[in-house]
Design an enzyme around this catalytic site. Structure first.
Site, PDB file in Angstrom:
ATOM      1  N   SER A 431      -3.236  -6.844   4.009  1.00 37.55           N
ATOM      2  CA  SER A 431      -2.923  -5.483   3.581  1.00 37.55           C
ATOM      3  C   SER A 431      -4.186  -4.639   3.663  1.00 37.55           C
ATOM      4  CB  SER A 431      -2.403  -5.485   2.142  1.00 37.55           C
ATOM      5  OG  SER A 431      -2.331  -4.170   1.629  1.00 37.55           O
ATOM      6  N   TYR A 444      -3.261  -7.968  -6.547  1.00 42.81           N
ATOM      7  CA  TYR A 444      -2.753  -7.849  -5.181  1.00 42.81           C
ATOM      8  C   TYR A 444      -3.912  -7.729  -4.186  1.00 42.81           C
ATOM      9  CZ  TYR A 444       0.088  -6.159  -1.283  1.00 42.81           C
ATOM     10  OH  TYR A 444       0.697  -6.007  -0.064  1.00 42.81           O
TER      11      TYR A 444
END
Length: 561
Positions: A431, A444
């Protein structure tokens, strides 16, 4: 062992297996003898009548003194003499390496019905090479000239072997030991075989290059091309389809002496090809060999393919001709994706956090489909909220899925790819949060940064096995993950509201998962290491490298994925 006469030459012939089975004739190259095939022969002997022999000038066979006795016609007579002796009533399947392959080409292209199939490794037909060279020099583009020069640099030893006295002295001084050390071989070539074998070059190379004729054949040919061959460049083999219409081209990870390095891989490739010529169904590996530059018949596994980026990735690979293994923790969603693709897809339940379950699934996949060529580790979850409000349970869950799930996929399927010897590609979906830090996404971001770092390490580690590794870093992409995000430190009603607000934000951004899927497919084609997707991901990567202070400032205001 028995002796077969070919004119005035006695050839030492060695046999294994049942003579009632199809005969496989193994022909070694320079400076070897028949023992280079020992590992391959032992594996083939359970299904085939396996025959190897010492070519003239090597091993226990006669060593003629005259250079003229090593010309191609004499070598071809040897091939047929052995074939007639060991399999008088059935055609033989020839598997040959280096000079064994170079001489076998002329037997194969002679129009004979004595050869059922030909597997060639690192030994081009000299007449093909002559036409290849002339064609490129006649059209001297930079690419064509570069190919010729590059091959000449790899063929330095040919001129050396034509010198008087010097090469013989070098062999006696230990040239074989140097060669074995350079190539990482466990065995040192025989000095006597090395000296006599140089007559192969003196008798044939320049004459065939000068007097080349078109050597064509309808015999099925499997061309195995080692990726680290120091002597035969890939470009040299580009024109072979002009003369061989029934051609299968297969890449193998290894050096020039790959049959010694990886006998199990070469035996498997030879077995697949010969069995198919004998009437067995075509394998996926052979299907790929007919279209080596496309995704046709490639096997692609995608985790988390029940929705979002995973689903679109499965669809994208299927559109390009791949067979897709759709996996998800939600089997119904996986089946929906597979149904969208059709017969080219198969759905499986997979919890990526369960390594034992992944290994069991991998074993089943190998039996049912073969080893995947591409694995996309896409499955992931999101946890958002301040660090101090993120519980140990939240950390354990996101690390298990986002990081260890990727680790499991890389370990299980990376090992299978390495074992096949044909390479592959692993895509890990990270990501932009891996480098665009945010106080709102500590868990995350940490797991995605770990995936990015892991991918870089694996890329270096897996390179020797021919396995590419790419890390994909999407930015704001509208996927179902926004509605499944866990927001810590809030009650259920607030969490629902935050999910809706986040989903609305991503939807307004308007970047669909299909575009990430396209980037994933492109990364496999180009073997690119890090692929930022979306403008913010690309700009953020530049900032993280050249202006990290700005990234740290942005992190304070809670920039999310």
């Amino acid at each position: 062992m028995r002796t077969v006469k070919s004119g005035d030459v006695s050839l030492a012939v060695y046999e294994q297996g049942d003579p009632a089975d199809p005969t496989v004739l193994l022909i070694h190259g320079y400076p070897d003898n028949h023992t280079m095939w020992d590992g391959v022969a032992a594996r083939l002997a359970s299904q085939f009548h396996v025959v190897s022999y010492d070519v003239r000038g090597a091993g226990a066979s006669t060593r003629p003194r005259a250079v003229a006795d090593y010309r191609i016609p004499e070598l071809v007579s040897d091939v047929f003499a052995v074939a007639d002796a060991v399999s008088p009533d059935r055609p033989v399947h020839v598997v040959a390496h280096d000079w064994g392959s170079m001489q076998a080409w002329y037997a194969v292209t002679s129009g004979t019905s004595r050869i059922a199939s030909f597997t060639t490794i690192s030994g081009p037909c000299m007449d093909h090479v002559a036409f290849w060279t002339r064609r490129r020099l006649a059209r001297p583009t930079p690419r064509n000239l570069a190919q010729v020069v590059w091959q000449q640099l790899h063929s330095w030893y040919i001129l050396l072997f034509h010198l008087p006295v010097v090469p013989v002295v070098l062999w006696r001084l230990g040239f074989g030991k140097i060669l074995a050390r350079i190539e990482g071989l466990d065995r040192v070539p025989s000095v006597v075989d090395g000296i006599h074998g140089m007559k192969l070059y003196r008798a044939n190379i320049f004459q065939r290059m000068k007097d080349a004729t078109e050597q064509r054949t309808d015999v099925p040919v499997q061309m195995i091309m080692p990726t680290r061959d120091r002597y035969v460049t890939p470009g040299l083999l580009e024109d072979v389809p002009r003369w061989v219409p029934n051609l299968w081209r297969r890449k193998v990870i290894g050096g020039h002496w790959v049959a010694l390095e990886r006998p199990a891989v070469i035996a498997r490739m030879a077995e697949e090809f010969i069995a198919h010529i004998e009437g067995e169904p075509v394998t996926r590996g052979l299907q790929r060999a007919l279209a080596p530059s496309s995704f046709a018949h490639r096997l692609v596994l995608v985790t988390g393919a029940g929705s979002g980026i995973g689903r679109e990735t499965a669809l994208a690979f299927a559109r390009d001709g791949a067979d897709v293994l759709v996996t998800d923790v939600d089997l119904l969603s996986a089946k929906e994706t597979a149904d969208m693709i059709g017969p080219a897809a198969t759905a499986y339940h997979l919890d990526v956090t369960d390594e034992s379950a992944m290994r069991r699934l991998a074993d089943a996949i190998v039996v049912e489909h073969g080893v995947p060529d591409v694995v996309v580790n896409n499955a992931g979850i999101a946890v958002a909220g301040p660090f101090l409000e993120t519980s140990a349970k939240d950390w354990s869950r996101i690390v298990d899925v986002n990081l260890l799930g990727v680790v499991n996929g890389c370990r299980v399927f990376g090992a299978l790819m390495a074992e096949t010897g044909e390479g592959g590609h692993i895509v890990n979906v990270a990501s932009a949060a891996a480098y665009l830090h945010s106080r709102a996404l500590p868990a995350y971001s940490a797991t995605k940064a770990a995936v990015l770092a892991l991918s870089g390490s694996l890329r270096a580690d897996f390179e020797s096995a021919g396995i590419g590794v790419s890390a994909i870093c999407p930015g704001f992409v509208h996927t179902p993950i926004t509605r499944a995000t866990t927001f810590v430190g809030v009650d259920s009603s607030t969490q629902d509201a935050m999910r809706e607000r986040t989903s609305r934000l991503y939807r307004r951004r308007g970047f669909p998962p299909s575009r990430v899927a396209s980037a994933i497919v492109a990364s496999v084609r180009s073997n690119k290491a890090v692929v930022p997707v979306t403008a913010e991901a690309k700009f953020g990567l530049l900032l993280s490298r050249f202006a990290p202070g700005i990234i740290r400032r942005l992190a304070r205001i809670g920039v999310t994925r």
